[in-house]
Scaffold this motif. Structure first.
Motif, PDB file in Angstrom:
ATOM      1  N   GLY A 177       0.770  -1.238   0.000  1.00  0.00           N
ATOM      2  CA  GLY A 177       0.000   0.000   0.000  1.00  0.00           C
ATOM      3  C   GLY A 177       0.801   1.287   0.000  1.00  0.00           C
ATOM      4  N   VAL A 178       1.931   1.278  -0.710  1.00  0.00           N
ATOM      5  CA  VAL A 178       2.724   2.505  -0.867  1.00  0.00           C
ATOM      6  C   VAL A 178       2.990   2.716  -2.354  1.00  0.00           C
ATOM      7  N   LYS A 179       3.581   3.842  -2.692  1.00  0.00           N
ATOM      8  CA  LYS A 179       3.940   4.117  -4.089  1.00  0.00           C
ATOM      9  C   LYS A 179       5.278   3.447  -4.418  1.00  0.00           C
ATOM     10  N   ARG A 180       5.468   3.164  -5.699  1.00  0.00           N
ATOM     11  CA  ARG A 180       6.679   2.476  -6.159  1.00  0.00           C
ATOM     12  C   ARG A 180       7.944   3.231  -5.740  1.00  0.00           C
ATOM     13  N   ARG A 181       7.931   4.541  -5.849  1.00  0.00           N
ATOM     14  CA  ARG A 181       9.143   5.304  -5.498  1.00  0.00           C
ATOM     15  C   ARG A 181       9.472   5.161  -4.016  1.00  0.00           C
ATOM     16  N   ILE A 182       8.452   4.936  -3.193  1.00  0.00           N
ATOM     17  CA  ILE A 182       8.690   4.734  -1.759  1.00  0.00           C
ATOM     18  C   ILE A 182       9.461   3.433  -1.535  1.00  0.00           C
ATOM     19  N   VAL A 183       9.115   2.389  -2.285  1.00  0.00           N
ATOM     20  CA  VAL A 183       9.855   1.117  -2.176  1.00  0.00           C
ATOM     21  C   VAL A 183      11.329   1.363  -2.495  1.00  0.00           C
ATOM     22  N   PHE A 184      11.600   2.119  -3.559  1.00  0.00           N
ATOM     23  CA  PHE A 184      12.992   2.420  -3.907  1.00  0.00           C
ATOM     24  C   PHE A 184      13.661   3.246  -2.810  1.00  0.00           C
ATOM     25  N   MET A 185      12.924   4.165  -2.200  1.00  0.00           N
ATOM     26  CA  MET A 185      13.489   4.957  -1.102  1.00  0.00           C
ATOM     27  C   MET A 185      13.807   4.060   0.092  1.00  0.00           C
ATOM     28  N   TYR A 186      12.948   3.084   0.376  1.00  0.00           N
ATOM     29  CA  TYR A 186      13.243   2.116   1.445  1.00  0.00           C
ATOM     30  C   TYR A 186      14.528   1.368   1.110  1.00  0.00           C
ATOM     31  N   GLU A 187      14.625   0.896  -0.132  1.00  0.00           N
ATOM     32  CA  GLU A 187      15.780   0.086  -0.530  1.00  0.00           C
ATOM     33  C   GLU A 187      17.082   0.877  -0.498  1.00  0.00           C
ATOM     34  N   LYS A 188      17.006   2.182  -0.691  1.00  0.00           N
ATOM     35  CA  LYS A 188      18.206   3.031  -0.625  1.00  0.00           C
ATOM     36  C   LYS A 188      18.404   3.613   0.776  1.00  0.00           C
ATOM     37  N   ASN A 189      17.593   3.184   1.728  1.00  0.00           N
ATOM     38  CA  ASN A 189      17.648   3.673   3.108  1.00  0.00           C
ATOM     39  C   ASN A 189      17.454   5.181   3.186  1.00  0.00           C
ATOM     40  N   GLU A 190      16.657   5.723   2.280  1.00  0.00           N
ATOM     41  CA  GLU A 190      16.334   7.149   2.292  1.00  0.00           C
ATOM     42  C   GLU A 190      15.040   7.434   3.042  1.00  0.00           C
ATOM     43  N   SER A 191      14.291   6.393   3.343  1.00  0.00           N
ATOM     44  CA  SER A 191      13.032   6.519   4.074  1.00  0.00           C
ATOM     45  C   SER A 191      12.824   5.263   4.883  1.00  0.00           C
ATOM     46  N   LYS A 192      12.110   5.408   5.980  1.00  0.00           N
ATOM     47  CA  LYS A 192      11.812   4.256   6.837  1.00  0.00           C
ATOM     48  C   LYS A 192      10.307   4.008   6.821  1.00  0.00           C
ATOM     49  N   PRO A 193       9.902   2.745   6.766  1.00  0.00           N
ATOM     50  CA  PRO A 193       8.477   2.434   6.722  1.00  0.00           C
ATOM     51  C   PRO A 193       7.809   2.588   8.085  1.00  0.00           C
ATOM     52  N   SER A 194       6.501   2.745   8.039  1.00  0.00           N
ATOM     53  CA  SER A 194       5.710   2.753   9.274  1.00  0.00           C
ATOM     54  C   SER A 194       5.675   1.339   9.838  1.00  0.00           C
ATOM     55  N   PHE A 195       5.214   1.223  11.073  1.00  0.00           N
ATOM     56  CA  PHE A 195       5.067  -0.107  11.681  1.00  0.00           C
ATOM     57  C   PHE A 195       4.133  -0.978  10.863  1.00  0.00           C
ATOM     58  N   ASP A 196       3.053  -0.397  10.373  1.00  0.00           N
ATOM     59  CA  ASP A 196       2.089  -1.169   9.581  1.00  0.00           C
ATOM     60  C   ASP A 196       2.729  -1.729   8.315  1.00  0.00           C
ATOM     61  N   VAL A 197       3.544  -0.935   7.656  1.00  0.00           N
ATOM     62  CA  VAL A 197       4.218  -1.403   6.447  1.00  0.00           C
ATOM     63  C   VAL A 197       5.268  -2.449   6.795  1.00  0.00           C
ATOM     64  N   LEU A 198       6.011  -2.236   7.869  1.00  0.00           N
ATOM     65  CA  LEU A 198       6.997  -3.246   8.297  1.00  0.00           C
ATOM     66  C   LEU A 198       6.332  -4.592   8.556  1.00  0.00           C
ATOM     67  N   ILE A 199       5.219  -4.561   9.250  1.00  0.00           N
ATOM     68  CA  ILE A 199       4.501  -5.799   9.553  1.00  0.00           C
ATOM     69  C   ILE A 199       3.990  -6.444   8.276  1.00  0.00           C
TER      70      ILE A 199
END
Length: 72
Positions: free
Chosen positions: A27-49
């Motif tokens: 339930g996030v945008k594709r660019r957010i996944v890339f930001m997670y993978e580059k450690n530029e953003s951290k997911p919420s608890f709900d997304v982590l779970i």
């Protein structure tokens, strides 16, 4: 140990998922996944779970605190 971003990228690629597909699953945008993978953003608890549930791994494994992927 790998960072969260490295671990997420590895899990996504191992499961032959496009970033767009993973984004739809959690339930996030594709660019957010890339930001997670580059450690530029951290997911919420709900997304982590959601990620841990989807890949069937522990949260500790997902965030790089353990090398043991299986849940106990």
């Amino acid at each position: 140990m790998p960072s969260f971003g490295e671990r997420l990228s590895q899990l996504r690629k191992t499961n032959n998922l496009k970033a767009e597909d993973l984004a739809d699953i959690v339930g996030v945008k594709r660019r957010i996944v890339f930001m997670y993978e580059k450690n530029e953003s951290k997911p919420s608890f709900d997304v982590l779970i959601a990620l841990a549930d989807y890949f069937n791994v522990s949260l500790d494994y997902l965030v790089g605190r353990s090398d043991e992927a299986k849940r106990k």
